[in-house]
Write a protein that holds these residues in place. Structure first.
Motif, PDB file in Angstrom:
ATOM      1  N   GLY A 266      15.161  -1.413  -0.626  1.00  0.00           N
ATOM      2  CA  GLY A 266      15.620  -0.192  -1.389  1.00  0.00           C
ATOM      3  C   GLY A 266      14.703   0.675  -1.578  1.00  0.00           C
ATOM      4  N   THR A 267      13.447   0.525  -1.285  1.00  0.00           N
ATOM      5  CA  THR A 267      12.265   0.986  -1.984  1.00  0.00           C
ATOM      6  C   THR A 267      12.069   2.585  -0.993  1.00  0.00           C
ATOM      7  OG1 THR A 267      10.627  -0.228  -0.581  1.00  0.00           O
ATOM      8  CG2 THR A 267      11.167  -0.733  -2.918  1.00  0.00           C
ATOM      9  N   PRO A 268      11.530   3.519  -1.419  1.00  0.00           N
ATOM     10  CA  PRO A 268      11.454   4.681  -0.928  1.00  0.00           C
ATOM     11  C   PRO A 268      10.607   4.425   0.645  1.00  0.00           C
ATOM     12  CG  PRO A 268      10.504   5.089  -2.784  1.00  0.00           C
ATOM     13  CD  PRO A 268      10.707   3.499  -2.593  1.00  0.00           C
ATOM     14  N   LEU A 269      11.278   5.125   1.534  1.00  0.00           N
ATOM     15  CA  LEU A 269      10.991   5.028   3.051  1.00  0.00           C
ATOM     16  C   LEU A 269       9.883   6.296   3.321  1.00  0.00           C
ATOM     17  CD1 LEU A 269      14.357   4.025   4.622  1.00  0.00           C
ATOM     18  CD2 LEU A 269      11.897   2.819   5.036  1.00  0.00           C
ATOM     19  N   PRO A 270       9.118   5.962   4.307  1.00  0.00           N
ATOM     20  CA  PRO A 270       8.373   6.982   4.708  1.00  0.00           C
ATOM     21  C   PRO A 270       9.284   8.093   5.330  1.00  0.00           C
ATOM     22  CG  PRO A 270       6.949   5.162   5.432  1.00  0.00           C
ATOM     23  CD  PRO A 270       8.539   4.468   4.851  1.00  0.00           C
ATOM     24  N   GLU A 271       8.793   9.264   5.537  1.00  0.00           N
ATOM     25  CA  GLU A 271       9.352  10.473   6.187  1.00  0.00           C
ATOM     26  C   GLU A 271       9.249  10.089   7.676  1.00  0.00           C
ATOM     27  OE1 GLU A 271       9.606  14.015   4.288  1.00  0.00           O
ATOM     28  OE2 GLU A 271       8.703  13.011   2.496  1.00  0.00           O
TER      29      GLU A 271
ATOM     30  N   THR B 200       0.769  -1.199  -0.057  1.00  0.00           N
ATOM     31  CA  THR B 200       0.102   0.010  -0.124  1.00  0.00           C
ATOM     32  C   THR B 200       0.683   1.406   0.091  1.00  0.00           C
ATOM     33  OG1 THR B 200      -1.995  -1.184   0.977  1.00  0.00           O
ATOM     34  CG2 THR B 200      -1.737   1.371   1.317  1.00  0.00           C
ATOM     35  N   LEU B 201       2.027   1.220   0.589  1.00  0.00           N
ATOM     36  CA  LEU B 201       2.835   2.401   0.518  1.00  0.00           C
ATOM     37  C   LEU B 201       3.415   2.596  -0.867  1.00  0.00           C
ATOM     38  CD1 LEU B 201       5.300   1.665   3.521  1.00  0.00           C
ATOM     39  CD2 LEU B 201       3.695   3.712   3.299  1.00  0.00           C
ATOM     40  N   GLY B 202       3.723   1.634  -1.495  1.00  0.00           N
ATOM     41  CA  GLY B 202       3.925   1.959  -3.027  1.00  0.00           C
ATOM     42  C   GLY B 202       2.489   2.557  -3.809  1.00  0.00           C
ATOM     43  N   TRP B 203       1.447   1.836  -3.441  1.00  0.00           N
ATOM     44  CA  TRP B 203       0.527   2.204  -4.152  1.00  0.00           C
ATOM     45  C   TRP B 203      -0.055   3.727  -3.980  1.00  0.00           C
ATOM     46  CZ3 TRP B 203      -4.628   4.278  -3.309  1.00  0.00           C
ATOM     47  CH2 TRP B 203      -5.503   4.042  -4.364  1.00  0.00           C
ATOM     48  N   LEU B 204       0.157   4.119  -2.726  1.00  0.00           N
ATOM     49  CA  LEU B 204      -0.242   5.624  -2.276  1.00  0.00           C
ATOM     50  C   LEU B 204       0.708   6.529  -3.184  1.00  0.00           C
ATOM     51  CD1 LEU B 204      -0.768   5.157   1.549  1.00  0.00           C
ATOM     52  CD2 LEU B 204      -2.682   5.423  -0.353  1.00  0.00           C
ATOM     53  N   ARG B 205       1.884   6.057  -3.368  1.00  0.00           N
ATOM     54  CA  ARG B 205       2.648   7.139  -4.134  1.00  0.00           C
ATOM     55  C   ARG B 205       2.471   7.173  -5.727  1.00  0.00           C
ATOM     56  NH1 ARG B 205       7.198   8.456  -1.140  1.00  0.00           N
ATOM     57  NH2 ARG B 205       7.774   7.122   0.530  1.00  0.00           N
ATOM     58  N   GLU B 206       1.926   6.305  -6.258  1.00  0.00           N
ATOM     59  CA  GLU B 206       1.407   6.236  -7.490  1.00  0.00           C
ATOM     60  C   GLU B 206       0.015   6.770  -7.877  1.00  0.00           C
ATOM     61  OE1 GLU B 206       2.170   2.443  -9.233  1.00  0.00           O
ATOM     62  OE2 GLU B 206       4.328   2.173  -8.712  1.00  0.00           O
ATOM     63  N   HIS B 207      -0.684   6.309  -6.931  1.00  0.00           N
ATOM     64  CA  HIS B 207      -2.206   6.531  -7.226  1.00  0.00           C
ATOM     65  C   HIS B 207      -2.948   7.917  -6.397  1.00  0.00           C
ATOM     66  CE1 HIS B 207      -1.593   2.385  -8.454  1.00  0.00           C
ATOM     67  NE2 HIS B 207      -2.511   2.703  -9.611  1.00  0.00           N
ATOM     68  N   LEU B 208      -2.553   8.108  -5.273  1.00  0.00           N
ATOM     69  CA  LEU B 208      -3.368   9.136  -4.477  1.00  0.00           C
ATOM     70  C   LEU B 208      -2.445  10.561  -4.721  1.00  0.00           C
ATOM     71  CD1 LEU B 208      -5.554   8.650  -2.665  1.00  0.00           C
ATOM     72  CD2 LEU B 208      -4.227   9.025  -0.755  1.00  0.00           C
TER      73      LEU B 208
ATOM     74  N   PRO C 279      12.907   5.340   9.514  1.00  0.00           N
ATOM     75  CA  PRO C 279      12.626   6.790   9.464  1.00  0.00           C
ATOM     76  C   PRO C 279      12.616   7.447  10.875  1.00  0.00           C
ATOM     77  CG  PRO C 279      10.905   5.611   8.257  1.00  0.00           C
ATOM     78  CD  PRO C 279      11.900   4.620   8.954  1.00  0.00           C
ATOM     79  N   PRO C 280      12.834   8.746  11.146  1.00  0.00           N
ATOM     80  CA  PRO C 280      12.503   9.520  12.513  1.00  0.00           C
ATOM     81  C   PRO C 280      11.427   8.940  13.202  1.00  0.00           C
ATOM     82  CG  PRO C 280      13.485  10.782  11.300  1.00  0.00           C
ATOM     83  CD  PRO C 280      13.163   9.844  10.191  1.00  0.00           C
TER      84      PRO C 280
END
Length: 291
Positions: free
Chosen positions: A175-180, A138-146, A223-224
């Motif tokens: 190695g995929t983008p991490l939440p901040e 879902t993390l990946g899906w959100l970056r692409e669709h929301l 992430p922090p």
């Protein structure tokens, strides 16, 4: 560690625990039937609170490979905002996004973020690592669709906190983008074979990476973190131990403990002032994180 204390916390917790203990039970149901009924129960607004009227909600489908998850989006602004992916609790076998709408809606309004609350798959129908994979995907899906502004945070309560922490570990290792930022509220971070959910969720299958965050070899690069704990919670030790390991591995982490209150206090903000305070604290943290 910062301790948040208030003379109301103890008496409010005692009163709520008594109220919950006095609820009628059905001893004739087997554990699985009882679980199914519990999943269908809507939260009582007298203890769970009401959604914040300042936000607009939208139910969406998160289409992932081989399955579709249901989610609810909470927006306070039509402008693109940072996205917070939030995971409900329920011991990996129960819970629903409807249980926590006071928190998710108010965090959206006061935190100046778009909150996405998702119903991940549950055991025993879908045991580990199904829910963990749902959250990571879902993390990946959100970056692409929301329609956000490109910035993402993740958080959750209890089992949801475990899934949030585990998804960050999977993202780091892949190695995929991490939440901040990750916001972990009284999370389940270690194995507990005595817990009711343990057999249904883990069973005898091999435990994959990320499913038990406290057993990860390293927490570097995560992430922090904002960690919330409760003074009267059997999972307090998990929060304290994970905070120490995060700090040891160089991850900026803040631990806030709510004294003299119970596990799942964020689910009961109408009855527990600790829950209301924590929602305000999370919102303030997100405002500071994203500006």
């Amino acid at each position: 560690m910062t301790i948040v204390d208030n003379p109301q916390f103890g008496p409010e917790t005692d009163a709520l625990l008594k109220r919950l203990a006095d609820l009628p039970a059905n001893p004739d149901l087997d554990p699985y039937q009882a679980l199914l009924l519990d999943r269908e129960d809507l939260p009582d607004p007298a203890i769970a609170g009401e959604p914040d009227p300042r936000v607009a909600t939208e139910d969406i489908s998160v289409d992932l490979p081989g399955r579709t998850l249901q989610a609810r989006v909470y927006r306070h602004s039509i402008r693109p905002r940072p996205i917070l992916l939030w995971l409900h609790g329920g011991g990996f076998v129960g819970g629903d996004l409807r249980d926590i709408e006071y928190a998710t809606s108010r965090i959206a309004a006061d935190g100046n973020v778009t909150v996405v609350s998702v119903n991940y798959r549950l055991a025993p129908e879908d045991p580990c690592p199904a829910g963990l994979q749902d959250v990571y995907d879902t993390l990946g899906w959100l970056r692409e669709h929301l329609h956000g502004d490109g910035r993402i945070a993740i958080g959750g309560q209890s089992a949801g906190g475990a899934l949030a922490a585990g998804a960050c570990l999977l993202a780091r290792d892949a190695g995929t983008p991490l939440p901040e930022r990750q916001i972990l509220c009284y999370p389940v971070l270690d194995l507990d074979p005595s817990a009711d959910w343990h057999e249904w969720y883990f069973g005898t299958r091999e435990i994959p990476a990320g499913a038990v965050p406290l057993q990860a070899a390293s927490l570097k690069g995560l992430p922090p973190t904002l960690m919330l704990a409760a003074g009267r919670d059997w999972l307090r030790a998990d929060a304290v131990a994970y905070t120490a390991r995060l700090e040891q591995d160089g991850v900026p982490t803040e631990l806030i403990e709510y004294a003299d209150t119970m596990h799942a206090f964020l689910n009961f903000p109408a009855a527990l002032s600790a829950g209301r305070h924590a929602v305000e604290l999370i919102a303030a943290d997100l405002r500071a994180t994203f500006g």
